[in-house]
Design an enzyme around this catalytic site. Structure first.
Site, short mmCIF file in Angstrom:
data_model
loop_
_atom_site.label_atom_id
_atom_site.label_comp_id
_atom_site.label_asym_id
_atom_site.label_seq_id
_atom_site.Cartn_x
_atom_site.Cartn_y
_atom_site.Cartn_z
N ASP A 118 13.22 36.01 -6.09
CA ASP A 118 12.08 35.24 -5.61
C ASP A 118 11.06 36.27 -5.14
OD1 ASP A 118 10.20 33.87 -4.15
OD2 ASP A 118 11.65 32.69 -2.99
N HIS A 159 7.57 27.28 -1.24
CA HIS A 159 8.76 27.75 -1.97
C HIS A 159 9.11 26.82 -3.13
CE1 HIS A 159 10.04 30.94 0.85
NE2 HIS A 159 9.57 30.15 1.80
N ASP A 193 11.28 28.57 -7.29
CA ASP A 193 10.44 29.74 -6.95
C ASP A 193 11.08 31.05 -7.40
OD1 ASP A 193 12.50 29.94 -5.14
OD2 ASP A 193 11.26 29.74 -3.35
N ASP A 194 12.12 30.98 -8.24
CA ASP A 194 12.81 32.20 -8.66
C ASP A 194 12.44 32.62 -10.07
OD1 ASP A 194 14.68 32.76 -6.37
OD2 ASP A 194 15.11 30.65 -6.78
N GLY A 250 18.89 53.22 -8.38
CA GLY A 250 19.88 53.30 -9.46
C GLY A 250 20.47 51.97 -9.87
N ASP A 281 18.27 26.82 -7.53
CA ASP A 281 17.33 27.12 -6.44
C ASP A 281 17.69 26.30 -5.21
OD1 ASP A 281 15.18 28.40 -5.27
OD2 ASP A 281 13.76 26.82 -5.82
N TYR A 317 17.71 36.42 8.12
CA TYR A 317 17.31 35.48 7.08
C TYR A 317 16.19 36.05 6.21
CZ TYR A 317 15.49 31.56 4.57
OH TYR A 317 15.07 30.75 3.55
N LYS A 365 17.48 32.11 0.59
CA LYS A 365 18.81 31.81 0.05
C LYS A 365 19.02 32.59 -1.24
CE LYS A 365 21.56 29.45 2.43
NZ LYS A 365 22.90 29.96 2.72
N ARG A 424 15.14 25.60 4.77
CA ARG A 424 15.35 26.77 5.63
C ARG A 424 16.76 27.34 5.48
NH1 ARG A 424 10.91 27.39 8.93
NH2 ARG A 424 9.52 25.60 8.77
C1 F6R Z 1 13.40 28.83 0.88
C2 F6R Z 1 13.63 27.58 1.54
C3 F6R Z 1 12.53 26.94 2.29
C4 F6R Z 1 12.00 27.80 3.41
C5 F6R Z 1 10.97 27.03 4.28
C6 F6R Z 1 10.34 27.89 5.35
O1 F6R Z 1 14.47 29.19 0.09
O2 F6R Z 1 14.71 27.06 1.50
O3 F6R Z 1 12.99 25.70 2.78
O4 F6R Z 1 13.03 28.27 4.22
O5 F6R Z 1 9.93 26.53 3.47
O6 F6R Z 1 9.79 29.00 4.71
P1 F6R Z 1 9.03 30.19 5.46
O7 F6R Z 1 9.94 30.66 6.57
O8 F6R Z 1 8.85 31.20 4.36
O9 F6R Z 1 7.74 29.62 5.97
MG MG Z 2 11.02 31.33 -1.90
MG MG Z 3 14.39 30.20 -4.55
#
Ligand code: F6R
Ligand code: MG
Ligand code: MG
Length: 365
Positions: free
Chosen positions: A11, A18, A52-53, A103, A131, A228, A231, A265
């Site tokens: 990602d 996301h 998002d990956d 590497g 995802d 964190y 994921k 999250r």
């Molecule tokens: C990402 C995910 C999302 C984020 C959430 C908060 O894999 O699961 O639920 O954790 O949108 O994202 P941030 O902390 O980047 O604002």
């Molecule tokens: Mg993301």
């Molecule tokens: Mg992702």
């Protein structure tokens, strides 16, 4: 002809939030890989996304863990991060945990699943990408595909599969591994893989031929980074047909959605919904978690495909059920079992809240 199939993903920026990948990122990755293909390092490649990956599916003859291939993936992620920064996408470069390539991308953030094999007369491959979940999400599907006769009738009635499969299981917390033979050791194996946040099926082998049948990415970003950073959003390669389960047997577990960790999250359980690539757009409460399946036939290393396997209408009911399950889980709000147990949450305010309230706790009578 010996071929290595490498699926390397990261990602490196989301659009919007996301929920998706920006088309310019995919175009940039395509540019990077097409140049290298024309120079001969890659036999073939396919660039795609799951939510998002950014997913780089590559064939070559350099073997697993090859420095040039890993560097190519790393450099591609760096170039794509530049595009993400230009567009101010969310979390640009979030999975690139190190500033410099050393590497091998293992342990640096990106997810990796690779296998080398002698290409068969007809080489059928399914690449799974997910995802908003973590690597343990493959445990139950891999168990069903390679050890459960209620899923895979070939284990019962196909002579070339009747011997069963060997599972390589990793303990990602203790950094140890162990092999289990199915069917005779399934009860022992399930003690471990039924706890998928710690024990993960890394690979599966055909017991008769010793051939690699499946391999998954088992990175745990939170363990690598110690905090964190998203994921793992894992990938998994499965070989199919002949001495391996048929395509329909490989896809069948996803017709019955299960709960996995990684929603919102990285701290919630939610249903793993099988979707087409186009529909890998986790949106409701940043989810629910998604899985896509890209099917290929290999022809001397060329990736003939992909066929978007979950686009099929026969997965409509699974999607409907997954959305019903999502509703049921959401009803719990901040309560378990929707929210993950304390030690598995990727975000927590517990230490701060505990510290602030310390003086207000008194012993029970
Ligand atoms: C990402 C995910 C999302 C984020 C959430 C908060 O894999 O699961 O639920 O954790 O949108 O994202 P941030 O902390 O980047 O604002
Ligand atoms: Mg993301
Ligand atoms: Mg992702």
């Amino acid at each position: 002809m010996k071929i290595t199939l490498s699926v390397i993903k990261a990602d490196i920026g989301g659009y919007v939030g996301h929920s998706e990948s920006h088309p310019d990122i995919l175009a940039k990755a395509d540019d990077c890989l097409s140049k290298v293909k024309s120079e001969g390092l890659l036999v073939d490649y396919h660039v795609t996304k799951c939510g998002d990956d950014l997913q780089l599916i590559m064939t070559h003859q350099q073997g697993e863990d090859n420095e040039r291939i890993h560097k190519l993936a790393w450099d591609t992620f760096i170039d794509c991060t530049e595009v993400a920064k230009q567009l101010k996408l969310h979390g640009a470069g979030q999975d690139l945990l190190s500033d410099a390539f050393s590497g091998n991308v293992r342990g640096m953030g990106p997810g990796v699943a690779e296998m080398e094999f002698e290409e068969r007369e007809a080489e059928t491959i399914i690449v799974y990408m997910a995802d908003k979940t973590s690597s343990g999400a493959w445990n139950m599907p891999l168990y069903k595909i390679f050890a459960d006769p209620f899923n895979t009738i070939g284990l019962v009635i196909a002579e070339n599969m009747h011997q069963g499969f060997t599972f390589e299981v990793h303990d990602v917390k203790e950094h140890k591994k162990i092999n289990f033979n199915a069917p005779e050791e399934i009860y022992d194996m399930l003690v471990f893989i039924g706890a998928p946040s710690r024990f993960m099926v890394k690979a599966v082998y055909h017991r008769g031929s010793g051939e690699i049948a499946a391999v998954s990415s088992t990175q745990r970003l939170a363990l690598i980074a110690g905090r964190y950073i998203g994921k793992d959003d894992p990938v998994c390669i499965v070989r199919s047909q002949g001495e391996f389960p048929a395509v329909g047997e490989v896809l069948e577990p996803f017709a019955s959605p299960i709960l996995v960790e990684g929603w919102m999250r990285g701290s919630h359980m939610g249903p793993l919904m099988p979707v087409s690539t186009k529909d890998s757009t986790p949106t409701r409460f940043d989810g629910p978690p998604r899985v896509t399946a890209a099917g290929f036939q290999l022809a001397r290393g060329s990736l003939v495909g992909p066929r978007d396997m979950f686009a099929d209408k026969s997965f409509n009911l699974a999607r409907h059920q997954a959305n019903e399950m999502a509703d049921m889980m959401r009803r719990h709000g901040p309560f378990e079992p929707h929210r993950l147990p304390l030690e598995e949450m990727e975000y927590t305010t517990m230490p701060q809240v505990m510290k602030r309230l310390e003086g207000r706790f008194s012993p029970l009578d």
